[in-house]
Design a protein around this motif. Structure first.
Motif, PDB file in Angstrom:
ATOM      1  N   ASP A   3       0.813  -1.216   0.000  1.00 21.79           N
ATOM      2  CA  ASP A   3       0.000   0.000   0.000  1.00 21.79           C
ATOM      3  C   ASP A   3       0.846   1.264   0.000  1.00 21.79           C
ATOM      4  N   SER A   4       2.157   1.140   0.156  1.00 21.22           N
ATOM      5  CA  SER A   4       2.999   2.329   0.268  1.00 21.22           C
ATOM      6  C   SER A   4       4.133   2.345  -0.756  1.00 21.22           C
ATOM      7  N   THR A   6       6.251   3.575  -3.521  1.00 22.47           N
ATOM      8  CA  THR A   6       6.452   4.913  -4.071  1.00 22.47           C
ATOM      9  C   THR A   6       7.688   4.918  -4.959  1.00 22.47           C
ATOM     10  N   TRP A  69      13.549  -1.070  -0.015  1.00 29.34           N
ATOM     11  CA  TRP A  69      13.799  -0.215  -1.168  1.00 29.34           C
ATOM     12  C   TRP A  69      14.537  -0.998  -2.239  1.00 29.34           C
ATOM     13  N   THR A  92      10.584   2.827  -2.878  1.00 36.52           N
ATOM     14  CA  THR A  92      10.580   2.544  -1.444  1.00 36.52           C
ATOM     15  C   THR A  92       9.196   2.082  -1.014  1.00 36.52           C
ATOM     16  N   TRP A  93       9.146   1.345   0.105  1.00 31.56           N
ATOM     17  CA  TRP A  93       7.866   0.962   0.687  1.00 31.56           C
ATOM     18  C   TRP A  93       7.895   1.135   2.204  1.00 31.56           C
ATOM     19  N   HIS A  94       8.593   2.191   2.614  1.00 31.28           N
ATOM     20  CA  HIS A  94       8.614   2.593   4.019  1.00 31.28           C
ATOM     21  C   HIS A  94       8.894   4.092   4.048  1.00 31.28           C
ATOM     22  N   PRO A  95       8.020   4.895   4.694  1.00 30.79           N
ATOM     23  CA  PRO A  95       8.205   6.354   4.664  1.00 30.79           C
ATOM     24  C   PRO A  95       9.566   6.805   5.159  1.00 30.79           C
ATOM     25  N   SER A  98      12.259   6.450   2.480  1.00 31.12           N
ATOM     26  CA  SER A  98      12.187   7.471   1.426  1.00 31.12           C
ATOM     27  C   SER A  98      12.977   8.704   1.818  1.00 31.12           C
ATOM     28  N   SER A 129       8.185  12.295  -7.041  1.00 39.09           N
ATOM     29  CA  SER A 129       7.774  11.095  -6.314  1.00 39.09           C
ATOM     30  C   SER A 129       6.306  10.836  -6.601  1.00 39.09           C
ATOM     31  N   ALA A 131       3.023   7.633  -6.112  1.00 42.42           N
ATOM     32  CA  ALA A 131       2.579   6.315  -5.670  1.00 42.42           C
ATOM     33  C   ALA A 131       2.469   5.388  -6.872  1.00 42.42           C
TER      34      ALA A 131
END
Length: 264
Positions: A3-4, A6, A69, A92-95, A98, A129, A131
């Motif tokens: 869901d994340s 980016t 990532w 990446t898939w973790h804020p 990023s 950036s 999604a």
């Protein structure tokens, strides 16, 4: 995780002459790690991390497990003229990943890529950036086309070294998601066999010397392409493969795949 997802794209241009690498991913990863260490680590970090959990260098670069990532530096794998612009992609898939990794790239690129005696500095011309919409991308992939292993791709399957089979990508992705603890009910079950006809391929084996670690790394795997006709469910998995990469070494630019429309 899913869901994340980016994609961060940095349009970069060389400020010096002489950029002519064999494989850019290892070079970019090396300076990225050095810059991340500089930004994240306390001065008392010598042999052991003084901060422990929460240190971006430990969490996203050297810790065990699945890093959140992947890197795509394939556009830099051919010679560049001064001021010629090429994309450098980070997914990446973790804020937290990023923010930390992008800051490290912004620091590292102007300082230069490559060995000190032949270093080429890069300027970041533009940064975006967005999604990643796996469903939308899967709809395009379902039309069929050419599946390309863009950078050396190596999977832990018994026959991959001798005869790569694109169907193996699905099991490799399932294993990676399981390792990351990111299996999602949003991913459909997909038939294990992908309808594919080979176009051509070659096995690549390279050596990279890490200036930071003072040791050599082996980069190996297949590059090549197949004509494919995926099912709708397989198309979702292929969209995920495009996003996070497949196989070994995705944080150093290996395992980059793309599905492209075939030009008549």
């Amino acid at each position: 995780m899913l869901d994340s997802l980016t994609r961060h794209t940095l349009l970069v241009r060389p400020l010096d002459v002489g950029w002519d690498p064999t494989f850019s991913g290892t070079i970019v990863r090396s300076v990225l790690g050095k810059a991340l260490h500089e930004l994240a680590c306390d001065r008392e970090c010598v042999e052991e991390c003084a901060r422990g959990p929460g240190c971006a260098y430990q969490d996203y670069f050297v810790a065990g497990g699945e890093p959140p990532w992947r890197l795509d530096a394939s556009a830099l794998d051919t010679p560049l003229a001064p001021r010629e612009i090429r994309p450098l992609s980070l997914v990446t898939w973790h804020p937290g990943a990023s923010e930390s990794l992008l800051a490290a790239l912004r620091l590292a690129l102007p300082q230069g890529l490559g060995p000190s005696e032949n270093r080429v500095r890069f300027a970041v011309q533009e940064e975006t950036s967005s999604a990643i919409d796996l469903v939308a991308r899967a709809g395009v992939i379902a039309e069929g086309g050419v599946l390309r292993l863009v950078t050396p791709t190596w999977l832990r399957t018994p026959t991959w070294d001798d005869t790569p089979n694109p169907s193996d990508l699905f099991s490799a992705l399932r294993g990676r998601l399981k390792q990351a603890g990111a299996m999602s009910p949003g991913l459909p079950w997909a038939e294990p066999e992908l309808a594919a006809r080979p176009i051509g391929g070659r096995y690549v084996q390279l050596k990279h010397h890490s200036q930071a670690q003072q040791r050599d790394y082996e980069v190996r795997g297949w590059v090549g392409s197949w004509r494919i006709r995926p099912t709708p469910a397989q198309s979702v998995w292929l969209a995920l493969a495009e996003a996070i990469g497949v196989g070994k070494g995705t944080t150093r630019g290996q395992g980059v795949i793309r599905v492209e429309a075939e030009i008549a």
